[in-house]
Write a protein that holds these residues in place. Structure first.
Motif, PDB file in Angstrom:
ATOM      1  N   ALA A   1       2.341  -4.259   9.927  1.00 55.35           N
ATOM      2  CA  ALA A   1       1.557  -5.537   9.013  1.00 55.35           C
ATOM      3  C   ALA A   1       2.184  -5.238   8.261  1.00 55.35           C
ATOM      4  N   MET A   2       1.786  -3.478   7.274  1.00 54.58           N
ATOM      5  CA  MET A   2       2.255  -3.179   6.011  1.00 54.58           C
ATOM      6  C   MET A   2       3.378  -2.956   5.545  1.00 54.58           C
ATOM      7  N   SER A   3       3.943  -2.120   6.568  1.00 59.33           N
ATOM      8  CA  SER A   3       5.196  -2.050   5.904  1.00 59.33           C
ATOM      9  C   SER A   3       5.936  -3.947   5.606  1.00 59.33           C
ATOM     10  N   ARG A   4       5.483  -5.048   6.541  1.00 62.29           N
ATOM     11  CA  ARG A   4       6.314  -6.534   6.237  1.00 62.29           C
ATOM     12  C   ARG A   4       5.336  -7.125   4.921  1.00 62.29           C
ATOM     13  N   PHE A   5       4.034  -6.772   5.014  1.00 64.39           N
ATOM     14  CA  PHE A   5       3.803  -7.485   3.877  1.00 64.39           C
ATOM     15  C   PHE A   5       4.738  -6.532   2.354  1.00 64.39           C
ATOM     16  N   ILE A   6       4.060  -5.163   2.348  1.00 66.64           N
ATOM     17  CA  ILE A   6       5.437  -4.598   1.925  1.00 66.64           C
ATOM     18  C   ILE A   6       6.817  -4.951   1.098  1.00 66.64           C
ATOM     19  N   LYS A   7       7.213  -5.290   1.962  1.00 67.19           N
ATOM     20  CA  LYS A   7       9.522  -5.842   1.901  1.00 67.19           C
ATOM     21  C   LYS A   7       8.809  -7.352   1.564  1.00 67.19           C
ATOM     22  N   LYS A   8       7.646  -7.510   1.519  1.00 65.28           N
ATOM     23  CA  LYS A   8       7.603  -8.738   1.448  1.00 65.28           C
ATOM     24  C   LYS A   8       7.586  -9.509  -0.104  1.00 65.28           C
TER      25      LYS A   8
END
Length: 333
Positions: A47-54
């Protein structure tokens, strides 16, 4: 702005990112989803990876690599004095300097150092070395590298907070050479903790972490309004219904101020030759004027926003206080 490396600071409440090139910066502070980070621990790596990417996509952060501020809860930083020795000998001895701080196998940690000073005897032979040393679990670096890699970023540099500010201070001193020997006290008021770091010029001298922060304001407001602290944070950010002037909020400001002054007074007592005169606020709490005004009233030091130390083109940016560490990381590349 085109810059290949972004400075990143993953806090307990916000993700901060910075790009810096030729004196110009782009700063981004994005509130983390609820419960994604708990006491410095990232609960859901995917989820953190997805948030940073977003966040990267929304704010057009085109960097392919990053420099990360190490979380205080997982890294150790020390001033170390050792007899003069070779690099190989230092590599062998450095883990022993952290034996009272780390748990488990010493080989499960990365160690690094920067030489502060080499002291010579009367014959001009090196006698002692003064170092800044750091240790961090290898598993922590691996976890962060994985999180960032999935977000499209290669982890290039990691630094403890104490060393991250050095690039910011060096830049300020380069623009103001007469301040090369000035003492600087940087107070970073974060979500769960407040970090106090003191420097002489760009050389780290002392630090202290207090277990108080903006979350204490959120909690006080939540109790008064009978709402969840995560929701209370939105009240605090917008000062909805003037919650920042509540007696309960003022009590938190006073408590934080008292603890900060204890640290500074102890530093002055322990260093009678000190001429510390200036305090600089950063972190999300620096955006709360009621809090910084309370600290200002309880100290005989001059207080400033971190804008004073930042490059002129960056001073005044909306997210500068929150993004100070991310900016300092980006400036050091």
């Amino acid at each position: 702005m085109s810059a290949n490396v972004a400075g990143i600071d993953i806090g307990n409440g916000h993700l901060k990112m910075a790009l810096y090139k030729k004196g110009e910066a782009r700063l981004v502070s994005a509130r983390l989803p609820r419960n994604l980070v708990n006491d410095g621990v990232i609960i859901d790596h995917q989820a953190m990876s997805r948030f940073i990417k977003k966040v990267k996509q929304e704010h057009h952060i085109n960097a392919s690599a990053c420099a990360l501020v190490l979380p205080d809860s997982f890294s150790f930083f020390r001033h170390v004095s050792l007899p003069a020795m070779t690099e190989d000998q230092l590599e062998l001895n450095l883990p022993y300097e952290f034996r009272d701080y780390i748990s488990g196998d010493a080989k499960s940690y990365f160690y690094d150092y920067a030489v502060k000073e080499t002291i010579y005897n009367d014959a001009g032979v090196p006698e002692k070395i003064e170092l800044f040393a750091a240790a961090v679990p290898k598993s922590t670096i691996s976890e962060y590298a994985g999180i960032l890699r999935r977000a499209g970023l290669k982890l290039k540099v990691v630094l403890p907070r104490e060393m991250a500010y050095v690039s910011l201070l060096k830049d300020y001193i380069n623009r103001n050479p007469l301040c090369f020997n000035q003492e600087f006290c940087i107070i970073n008021i974060g979500n769960l903790i407040t970090c106090i770091d003191i420097y002489k010029g760009s050389t780290h001298v002392a630090s202290k972490v207090l277990e108080f922060g903006c979350h204490d304001i959120d909690t006080a407001v939540a109790k008064v309004k009978n709402i969840d602290p995560f929701i209370a944070n939105s009240y605090v950010q917008s000062n909805y219904e003037d919650v920042l002037s509540l007696p309960e909020s003022m009590a938190v400001y006073n408590r934080i101020s008292v603890e900060i002054m204890k640290v500074i007074n102890f530093y002055n007592f322990s260093n009678p030759d000190s001429n510390l005169q200036d305090i600089y606020f950063c972190g999300s709490g620096a955006e709360c004027s009621q809090l910084t005004d309370t600290i200002d009233k309880q100290t005989d030091k001059k207080t400033y926003s971190i804008d004073t130390l930042a490059p002129p083109s960056v001073a005044g940016s909306d997210s500068l206080a929150a993004c100070t560490l991310a900016l300092a990381m980006a400036m050091g590349l």
